[in-house]
Design a protein around this motif. Structure first.
Motif, PDB file in Angstrom:
ATOM      1  N   SER A   1       1.091   6.908  -6.847  1.00 41.74           N
ATOM      2  CA  SER A   1       0.924   8.008  -7.416  1.00 41.74           C
ATOM      3  C   SER A   1       0.823   9.176  -7.225  1.00 41.74           C
ATOM      4  O   SER A   1       1.168   9.952  -7.979  1.00 41.74           O
TER       5      SER A   1
ATOM      6  N   SER B   1       0.150   9.883   3.823  1.00 43.35           N
ATOM      7  CA  SER B   1      -0.059   7.819   4.149  1.00 43.35           C
ATOM      8  C   SER B   1       0.780   7.619   3.857  1.00 43.35           C
ATOM      9  O   SER B   1       0.603   5.854   4.622  1.00 43.35           O
ATOM     10  N   ALA B   2       1.259   7.212   2.668  1.00 39.06           N
ATOM     11  CA  ALA B   2       2.752   6.662   2.202  1.00 39.06           C
ATOM     12  C   ALA B   2       3.740   6.014   3.285  1.00 39.06           C
ATOM     13  O   ALA B   2       4.332   5.692   3.975  1.00 39.06           O
TER      14      ALA B   2
ATOM     15  N   LEU C   1      -0.259  12.230  -0.293  1.00 41.13           N
ATOM     16  CA  LEU C   1      -0.372  11.078  -0.767  1.00 41.13           C
ATOM     17  C   LEU C   1       1.189  10.189   0.157  1.00 41.13           C
ATOM     18  O   LEU C   1       1.398   9.285   0.486  1.00 41.13           O
TER      19      LEU C   1
ATOM     20  N   THR D   1       2.225   1.839  -2.747  1.00 40.44           N
ATOM     21  CA  THR D   1       1.450   2.230  -4.230  1.00 40.44           C
ATOM     22  C   THR D   1       1.207   3.413  -4.287  1.00 40.44           C
ATOM     23  O   THR D   1       1.274   4.267  -4.770  1.00 40.44           O
ATOM     24  N   GLN D   2       1.083   4.255  -2.411  1.00 40.39           N
ATOM     25  CA  GLN D   2       0.317   5.611  -2.260  1.00 40.39           C
ATOM     26  C   GLN D   2       1.678   6.018  -2.974  1.00 40.39           C
ATOM     27  O   GLN D   2       1.775   7.606  -3.375  1.00 40.39           O
TER      28      GLN D   2
ATOM     29  N   GLU E   1       0.563  -1.185  -0.315  1.00 45.26           N
ATOM     30  CA  GLU E   1      -0.247  -0.396   0.079  1.00 45.26           C
ATOM     31  C   GLU E   1       0.726   1.074  -0.218  1.00 45.26           C
ATOM     32  O   GLU E   1       0.888   2.133  -1.046  1.00 45.26           O
TER      33      GLU E   1
END
Length: 395
Positions: A74, A93-94, A90, A70-71, A67
């Motif tokens: 992104s 959050s990553a 993002l 992926t973040q 996850e």
């Protein structure tokens, strides 16, 4: 009635030996073999349970790691399309997902690599320059044994500061780092709280705890109390000061007001409230600067831009790590940028006069950032860490 008593461990063992002793050899072998298989089976069940739990923890860590990756990807895509705000969200959050994995015993190398890549992208997005070892200019500690050193200012080829404990005015030569005490008195003046340069006149203007003002002539070494006419009655503290042309502005949080004054030969006169909008959070302001507009820095990191006593637009850029407890705002008519000192996060944040973020200087090895000043032509950032003075090129 009480139930039957269980035999003690030694008695039970003795009874088992007695029972097994009367059995044929083949029966003894069968019994022991069965017992071994029972123990092994029970052990395998415990092992399998632990294995399943560990496999589940590994899968959860792997999913969190994926996850985070992926973040981060992104965020890279968002930056390509110019969406910096989405990229910041993002990346934050990553980073949190990566920290969750970091707290487990799994994927140490992969997490460290990912966090490094996230930091590199954040540094680019947030315009962060990391300065592990800034160049040392000198150390006021050679003339001030202990305590704080504040009020850093640039006058010509020297840096000036003061000790709030002793009222000593300190000077440091930029070219060779030589330090000296150029004045030390509080009699009839009070103790210094803040300072502002009058660079063209080669003078320093100090606020004092009386509350009042004092003027120091760097060329002659004279320290003179300044008269103030029109200061609000009952004023307990002058939080900050700034000058523009022949005008002086004082930040008075307990009055919820900014007062403006005109220069005279003996001091400042004509004091009058300058602020018109009562919604401006003056009581939370910690520092002030003037370049034609007046800028207030509040304790929560917000910058308020004012003209003719009222707020005007200042679109302050959002930061992934917001200003935590800023202490100093540096801006004047010779600068094109605003400089904000944020000691808890060991950084100086730079905005242009519209509020756009233009840079951040992060000092990971700093111990106690006290103050900052900007050199001639806006080419050098000076900072006090403890009693040491350091510099960083801005261009």
């Amino acid at each position: 009635p009480p139930g039957p008593r269980l035999p003690s461990a030694p008695a039970f063992a003795a009874r088992m030996r007695s029972t097994l002793g009367g059995l044929p050899a083949s029966t003894k072998i069968f019994f022991l073999t069965t017992l071994i298989f029972v123990v092994l089976f029970a052990g395998s069940l415990v092992f399998l349970k632990r294995k399943r739990a560990e496999d589940a923890a590994i899968r959860a860590a792997s999913e969190r790691l994926e996850e985070a990756r992926t973040q981060k990807q992104s965020a890279d895509a968002a930056l390509i399309y110019g969406n910096a705000d989405e990229a910041r969200t993002l990346l934050a959050s990553a980073r949190e997902r990566a920290f969750e994995v970091e707290r487990t015993p799994y994927y140490d190398e992969q997490v460290a690599e990912l966090l490094q890549r996230i930091q590199e992208v954040e540094d680019t997005t947030e315009r962060i320059t990391r300065v592990a070892e800034p160049a040392r200019v000198g150390d006021f500690g050679s003339v001030v044994a202990s305590g704080q050193v504040l009020g850093l200012q640039v006058i010509g080829a020297h840096l000036y500061a003061f000790s709030p404990e002793t009222n000593a005015i300190l000077r440091l030569a930029v070219d060779n780092g030589e330090t000296s005490v150029v004045s030390q008195t509080s009699e009839g003046i009070g103790y210094f709280q803040d300072a502002a340069p009058l660079a063209a006149e080669k003078m320093l203007l100090f606020t004092t705890d009386s509350p009042g003002l004092a003027l120091f002539d760097t060329a002659r070494g004279d320290l003179i109390k300044q008269e103030i006419s029109g200061l609000a009655e009952g004023t307990k503290e002058i939080k900050s000061l700034a000058t523009f042309a022949r005008r002086l502005y004082l930040l008075l949080p307990d009055q919820r007001q900014i007062y403006g004054f005109s220069k005279t030969l003996a001091g400042y006169t004509g004091g009058a409230p300058w602020l018109k909008d009562e919604q401006v959070p003056v009581e939370r302001a910690v520092s002030m600067g003037v370049d034609g507009y007046i800028y207030l820095l509040t304790s929560d990191g917000k910058i308020v831009k004012l003209l003719k006593g009222s707020p005007v637009e200042f679109a302050q850029s959002a930061l992934t790590r917001p200003l935590e407890a800023p202490t100093r705002l540096v801006v004047n008519e010779t600068l094109k940028h605003l400089y904000v000192l944020d000691p808890p996060q060991k950084r100086v944040v730079v905005y242009d006069t519209t509020g756009e973020l233009t840079g951040q200087f992060l000092f990971p090895n700093a111990q106690s950032l006290r103050d900052i000043a900007i050199g001639r032509k806006e080419e050098i950032l000076y900072l006090i860490d403890g009693t040491g003075v350091f510099k960083v090129p801005l261009k």
